[in-house]
Design a protein around this motif. Sequence first.
Motif, short mmCIF file in Angstrom:
data_model
loop_
_atom_site.label_atom_id
_atom_site.label_comp_id
_atom_site.label_asym_id
_atom_site.label_seq_id
_atom_site.Cartn_x
_atom_site.Cartn_y
_atom_site.Cartn_z
N ARG A 1 -11.15 -81.09 57.90
CA ARG A 1 -10.62 -82.44 58.08
C ARG A 1 -9.20 -82.36 58.62
NH1 ARG A 1 -12.15 -84.59 52.12
NH2 ARG A 1 -11.29 -82.53 51.66
N THR A 2 -8.87 -83.18 59.58
CA THR A 2 -7.58 -83.05 60.26
C THR A 2 -6.65 -84.24 60.07
OG1 THR A 2 -8.52 -83.98 62.30
CG2 THR A 2 -8.57 -81.57 62.05
N LYS A 3 -7.03 -85.20 59.23
CA LYS A 3 -6.19 -86.39 59.06
C LYS A 3 -6.02 -86.75 57.59
CE LYS A 3 -7.39 -88.40 63.55
NZ LYS A 3 -8.02 -89.53 64.26
N GLY A 4 -4.86 -87.33 57.30
CA GLY A 4 -4.61 -87.96 56.01
C GLY A 4 -4.79 -87.07 54.79
N GLU A 5 -5.28 -87.69 53.74
CA GLU A 5 -5.45 -87.00 52.46
C GLU A 5 -6.47 -85.87 52.56
OE1 GLU A 5 -6.58 -88.08 47.82
OE2 GLU A 5 -6.08 -89.70 49.23
N GLY A 6 -7.50 -86.06 53.40
CA GLY A 6 -8.51 -85.02 53.58
C GLY A 6 -7.90 -83.73 54.11
N PHE A 7 -6.99 -83.86 55.07
CA PHE A 7 -6.31 -82.68 55.62
C PHE A 7 -5.48 -81.99 54.54
CE2 PHE A 7 -2.51 -80.81 57.66
CZ PHE A 7 -3.12 -79.83 58.43
N GLU A 8 -4.74 -82.78 53.76
CA GLU A 8 -3.90 -82.20 52.71
C GLU A 8 -4.75 -81.47 51.67
OE1 GLU A 8 -1.50 -85.33 51.14
OE2 GLU A 8 -0.57 -85.79 53.07
N GLN A 9 -5.88 -82.07 51.27
CA GLN A 9 -6.76 -81.41 50.30
C GLN A 9 -7.33 -80.12 50.85
OE1 GLN A 9 -9.60 -84.50 49.41
NE2 GLN A 9 -8.24 -85.54 47.94
N ASP A 10 -7.75 -80.16 52.13
CA ASP A 10 -8.30 -78.95 52.74
C ASP A 10 -7.24 -77.86 52.85
OD1 ASP A 10 -10.82 -79.95 52.93
OD2 ASP A 10 -10.83 -80.19 55.12
#
Length: 383
Positions: free
Chosen positions: A212-221
């Motif tokens: 995932r490359t955007k938002g909270e999903g990117f941070e979690q990944d």
Amino acid sequence: MVATQASTYQIRAVTTPADQDLFLDVPTRVYANDPNWVPPLRSSTAKQFSPSNPFLQYGKLQPFIAVTQGAKGPEAVGRVVAAVNQRLIEREGQQIGLFGFFECIADFAIAQALLDAASDWLRQQGMTAVRGPIDLSTHNSCLWLVDGFDSPPMVMMPYNPAYYPEFAERLGWQKAKDAYAYNFPLDKPLPTEFEKAHRIACKSGVTFRPLRTKGEGFEQDCLSLYRLFTTAFAGNWSSTPRTQEEFLEEAKELQSLVDPDVFPIAEYNGEMIGFFMGLPDYNIPLKQVGGKLNWLGILKFLWYRRQINQGRVIAICSLPEYRRKMVPLALIYLGMSGGIQKGKPYQRAELSWVYEDNFPSCKLIEASGGKIYKTYRIYEKAL
């Protein structure tokens, strides 16, 4: 001042902003006529010497420059940084210092004087051996190219004149370890074993998805990637784990550059257990930027990024307990398949770098069709 075949020069420690500017100018002079050189972003190099660099929480460094008097004032003809990475010392159990950021015109005496200055400083810090080139840590740029000078480096890979390793060997530096870059043409399908491995992994409960490359999903990944990197690569040679702060800062710099189709993630019961880290070769547009991302540089970058037709595979990772579920082969299948799907520009991939004694990875890459086309080296010397 000391006279050499090239010029009269002085070696001095970098202590002022003017010295730092000279330090940053050196590569432009060294590679002025080299068509394969890709100028690094000047701001990224300067950032390594900022007081905010997390490295300074556990290490110390000293840059040096070789200076001549030119028609318009002082000119730098070489540079080097000596560094002490306390985490590396604690891990290896020996007083090992580092040298990095080395650049020098084709003058053996100047190169010798720079490396001597770095070695002398490291002796004063109590070091008994020195290793390099390593720019503070192997997570940054490291290694010298020793074979394969006929093409430009891919994104985040080193490049140097052929005389650097020649000079080091004349000065008695010994090979510590070699690393390889593999060339992987994308005009042929992978062996059928890789698709079969993907089916086996899926049947055993492993799921796959793009990063995932955007938002909270990117941070979690990114947090999951950090945990996985720290676990899976804990035993890497001459390496120490990055802090979470360092890792996340690097991840944010790459966020807009990621192509999710060549960055598949493997999960088991919702937990990340592997990944295939591919990146488009952004050295193609960076070559046109001249090391500066000002407004003109950004316009050039956006224009020339359309010419990207190759990518680099930086890491293939799987927790050991999932290798029997064929996760590494499945990730290679997905990453390579993502790169050749309709509409993608990639014609070849580089898998790099892989240490010469990482036999499982070398065997896996060679089985998938990769061939060594560049060799890199790190050197050591007793102090």
